[in-house]
Every structure is written in C-alpha cells, then in structure tokens.
Design a protein around this motif. Structure first.
Motif, PDB file in Angstrom:
ATOM      1  N   ARG A 261      -5.137  -1.501   4.602  1.00 25.85           N
ATOM      2  CA  ARG A 261      -6.320  -2.233   4.138  1.00 25.85           C
ATOM      3  C   ARG A 261      -6.147  -2.803   2.729  1.00 25.85           C
ATOM      4  NH1 ARG A 261     -10.951  -0.058   7.119  1.00 25.85           N
ATOM      5  NH2 ARG A 261     -10.217   1.527   8.574  1.00 25.85           N
ATOM      6  N   LEU A 262      -5.108  -2.338   2.027  1.00 26.45           N
ATOM      7  CA  LEU A 262      -4.894  -2.766   0.648  1.00 26.45           C
ATOM      8  C   LEU A 262      -4.113  -4.073   0.583  1.00 26.45           C
ATOM      9  CD1 LEU A 262      -3.858   0.677  -0.882  1.00 26.45           C
ATOM     10  CD2 LEU A 262      -6.111  -0.414  -0.969  1.00 26.45           C
ATOM     11  N   PRO A 263      -4.300  -4.878  -0.466  1.00 26.56           N
ATOM     12  CA  PRO A 263      -3.537  -6.122  -0.621  1.00 26.56           C
ATOM     13  C   PRO A 263      -2.037  -5.821  -0.738  1.00 26.56           C
ATOM     14  CG  PRO A 263      -5.403  -6.063  -2.141  1.00 26.56           C
ATOM     15  CD  PRO A 263      -5.294  -4.698  -1.539  1.00 26.56           C
ATOM     16  N   GLY A 264      -1.227  -6.540   0.032  1.00 27.15           N
ATOM     17  CA  GLY A 264       0.226  -6.350  -0.055  1.00 27.15           C
ATOM     18  C   GLY A 264       0.743  -5.197   0.769  1.00 27.15           C
ATOM     19  N   ALA A 265      -0.132  -4.387   1.379  1.00 27.82           N
ATOM     20  CA  ALA A 265       0.253  -3.268   2.247  1.00 27.82           C
ATOM     21  C   ALA A 265       1.482  -2.528   1.736  1.00 27.82           C
ATOM     22  CB  ALA A 265       0.496  -3.762   3.667  1.00 27.82           C
TER      23      ALA A 265
ATOM     24  N   THR B  97       1.406 -11.196   8.543  1.00 24.52           N
ATOM     25  CA  THR B  97       0.250 -11.727   7.824  1.00 24.52           C
ATOM     26  C   THR B  97      -0.560 -12.580   8.801  1.00 24.52           C
ATOM     27  OG1 THR B  97       1.355 -13.788   7.146  1.00 24.52           O
ATOM     28  CG2 THR B  97       1.653 -11.856   5.711  1.00 24.52           C
ATOM     29  N   ARG B  98      -1.639 -13.133   8.321  1.00 21.89           N
ATOM     30  CA  ARG B  98      -2.440 -14.004   9.191  1.00 21.89           C
ATOM     31  C   ARG B  98      -1.648 -15.234   9.624  1.00 21.89           C
ATOM     32  NH1 ARG B  98      -8.454 -14.224   6.289  1.00 21.89           N
ATOM     33  NH2 ARG B  98      -8.960 -12.003   6.576  1.00 21.89           N
ATOM     34  N   GLU B  99      -0.757 -15.696   8.751  1.00 23.03           N
ATOM     35  CA  GLU B  99       0.009 -16.910   9.041  1.00 23.03           C
ATOM     36  C   GLU B  99       1.315 -16.629   9.770  1.00 23.03           C
ATOM     37  OE1 GLU B  99      -0.998 -16.132   5.882  1.00 23.03           O
ATOM     38  OE2 GLU B  99      -2.833 -17.333   5.990  1.00 23.03           O
ATOM     39  N   LEU B 100       1.894 -15.444   9.552  1.00 22.30           N
ATOM     40  CA  LEU B 100       3.216 -15.135  10.090  1.00 22.30           C
ATOM     41  C   LEU B 100       3.181 -13.859  10.919  1.00 22.30           C
ATOM     42  CD1 LEU B 100       5.299 -15.805   6.845  1.00 22.30           C
ATOM     43  CD2 LEU B 100       5.185 -17.281   8.857  1.00 22.30           C
ATOM     44  N   SER B 101       3.649 -13.959  12.163  1.00 23.29           N
ATOM     45  CA  SER B 101       3.692 -12.792  13.042  1.00 23.29           C
ATOM     46  C   SER B 101       5.124 -12.502  13.451  1.00 23.29           C
ATOM     47  CB  SER B 101       2.850 -13.045  14.301  1.00 23.29           C
ATOM     48  OG  SER B 101       3.460 -14.043  15.115  1.00 23.29           O
TER      49      SER B 101
END
Length: 304
Positions: free
Chosen positions: A252-256, A82-86
């Motif tokens: 591209r969808l929420p939650g992939a 996610t944007r916060e967790l890589s």
C-alpha cells in the motif's frame, strides 16, 4: 562498410548497461533500445552507439529498433507492476512480440534474458510471467537463446546495496532461518556471456543458467557482508508468514519497498542447473561474491 548494430532492448538498465559496455569494448556496434534511451555515462567519443526509442508494447517502435540489426538482446526488466506496466505486457506479450518481429526481420540471433527458477506453476506472478515469456519467445523464434542468471550483483547494484542498508539496522531480520541458497553472479560476467552468445559462432546450446562460483545461503551472504563492512549485528529468523503480512502492508506504500513476489522468491533456492549450458561452455571463469566485495562496496565510500 560499418558492422550492423546489435539491438539491446533495456540497454539503460543494470544488466543492459553492462551488456552494452561489453559489446562496445569489444569493438562492436550497439543500438540502445529503451523507452528513454540515453548514452551511458562511460561512453566516449567514437564509441559505436546508436539510440532508439522503443517500447515492447508498441510494435512500430520495436520494428524500427530492429531495422538493420545483426542480433537482438531482450534485457528489459520489470520487477514491480504498476498501473501502466504489467508483467503480462512486458515479460510475456512484449517478449513474444520482439521475438516475432526479430524473426520477420531475418535476425538470426536473439538472446532472451529470463531467470533461474522460472515455472508456469510458481505462486509468484513475476516468475509465472517469466516462464510464459520464454514460451512466447520460443514459439515465435525456436532458435532463440534463453539466458537465466541467478541473483545479479555488481557496483551500484540493488542487491548488495540493499543488503548494506539492512546491516545498518540494530537487528537484521532473516527470511525464515536464512537458509535459502543463492548463487550470486557478477553482472559483468553475465554481460560477457551474452555478448559472446551474439557472436559469429553459433552456440550448440540454446538454454543457459548462469550462477557464480559460490552457492551461499542468505545467512552466509549477510555474514560475509558484515565481515567485509566490519560490522556486528545479530541475525534474527523471521517466519515467512510474517514476511507475507509485511509485504501485504508494504504494497500500500508508495514505491512498494517489499512485494509478495520478492518474499515468494526468497522461499526457493536460486541455483543454476548443471545439466544445461553455463559459464563452462563459454569458457568464462566467473567472479565470486567474496572477491568482488571490495570493488562493489568499497569501505571508504560507505559511511557507517
């Protein structure tokens, strides 16, 4: 004097919760270390459970969670970035940080949970990160124990629950021809193994690959599940190129719902190496997927 607790990082996750329960049921003190720690639903009054707020990206919180611990287990999992967790922050830098701080705290036993098939050359970013994470852990703490489970299953899991959802479709698409070989392993068996590895007697081995007693193709697993659920569905091969395109769109969808890493993982067999440590070394007889299905997916609880 009470026993020193075992710090279980990621103790609120699927595997982490099973590890905590196994330790508690054997009378050992546990410290659940997580970003949002909470007592398990199954916990009872008198269970030796502590809670510690810890984030592998934050050195001070990891240090505090390790204070006074007798052993540490890293069961933190991140399957989708996610944007916060890589992957880099959690599986590489975070794992290495935990190992370094555990060694500085004179903690003799650290178990790092990884996965079968890790490789720094994998096309999967997730798998590459897991491989670099193992290296980071062993660089910081050479005597750390690496545990690589195969695909985990158990009650309320993501694996069988996800496949059960697929069986509701009129047609079930296969990854390729469905011939990728997997060795599904019960989460409680892996938890039991990890709990044993944190015991007083050191293991002569430092690398374990844990798979269940059956090696099954993806197609065979679906056929077994369909038979258990008493459902009949056609299994239709779908080329991996098509899956890659679907994953690119799903990203591209929420939650992939499907990621490229998941597609890549399904292109390679996930089977334990018999030349490294396994359940046999720990004298554990693992449960098979077939015999466990009634407990994991009771038909009475599933609405068709």
């Amino acid at each position: 004097m009470p026993d020193k607790p075992i710090a279980v990082f990621g103790g609120t996750g699927f595997l982490g919760d099973a590890i905590v329960r196994e330790l508690v049921e054997t009378g050992r003190a546990v410290r659940i270390a997580a970003r949002h720690p909470a007592l398990p639903a199954w916990a009872e009054e008198g269970d030796l459970i502590e809670l510690a707020t810890a984030d592998l990206r934050d050195e001070a919180s990891v240090n505090a969670a390790l204070a006074g611990a007798s052993a540490a287990i890293n069961a933190v999992s991140l399957y989708v970035e996610t944007r916060e967790l890589s992957f880099e922050a959690i599986h590489v830098a975070g794992a290495g940080r935990l190992a370094r701080l555990a060694r500085a705290a004179d903690i003799a036993r650290l178990v790092q949970v990884s996965g079968i098939g890790v490789s720094p050359d994998s096309p999967s970013a997730y798998v590459r990160a897991r491989a670099r994470g193992e290296t980071a852990v062993l660089d910081a703490m050479p005597k750390a124990i690496i545990v690589r489970p195969s695909v985990l299953f158990g009650p309320h899991d993501a694996f069988l629950s996800g496949l059960e959802g697929l069986t509701r479709l009129p047609v079930i698409p296969l990854f390729g021809r469905g011939m990728t070989r997997l060795q599904p392993v019960h989460v409680h068996d892996v938890a039991r193994a990890i709990a044993q590895l944190t015991g007083r007697h050191a293991s002569p081995r430092c690398l374990f690959e844990l798979g269940g007693p059956e090696v099954m193709s993806y197609r065979e697993i679906l056929e077994t599940l369909l038979a258990h659920l008493e459902r009949s569905r056609p299994l239709v091969p779908l080329p991996f190129l098509a899956w890659r395109l679907i994953a690119a769109l799903a990203h591209r969808l929420p939650g992939a719902p499907l990621t490229l890493d998941q597609v890549i993982l399904m292109q390679a067999d996930n089977v334990a190496d018999e030349d490294v440590g396994g359940f046999r070394d720990l004298k554990i007889l693992p449960h098979s997927l077939r015999e466990s299905l009634p407990n994991c997916l009771p038909r009475a609880s599933i609405r068709d």
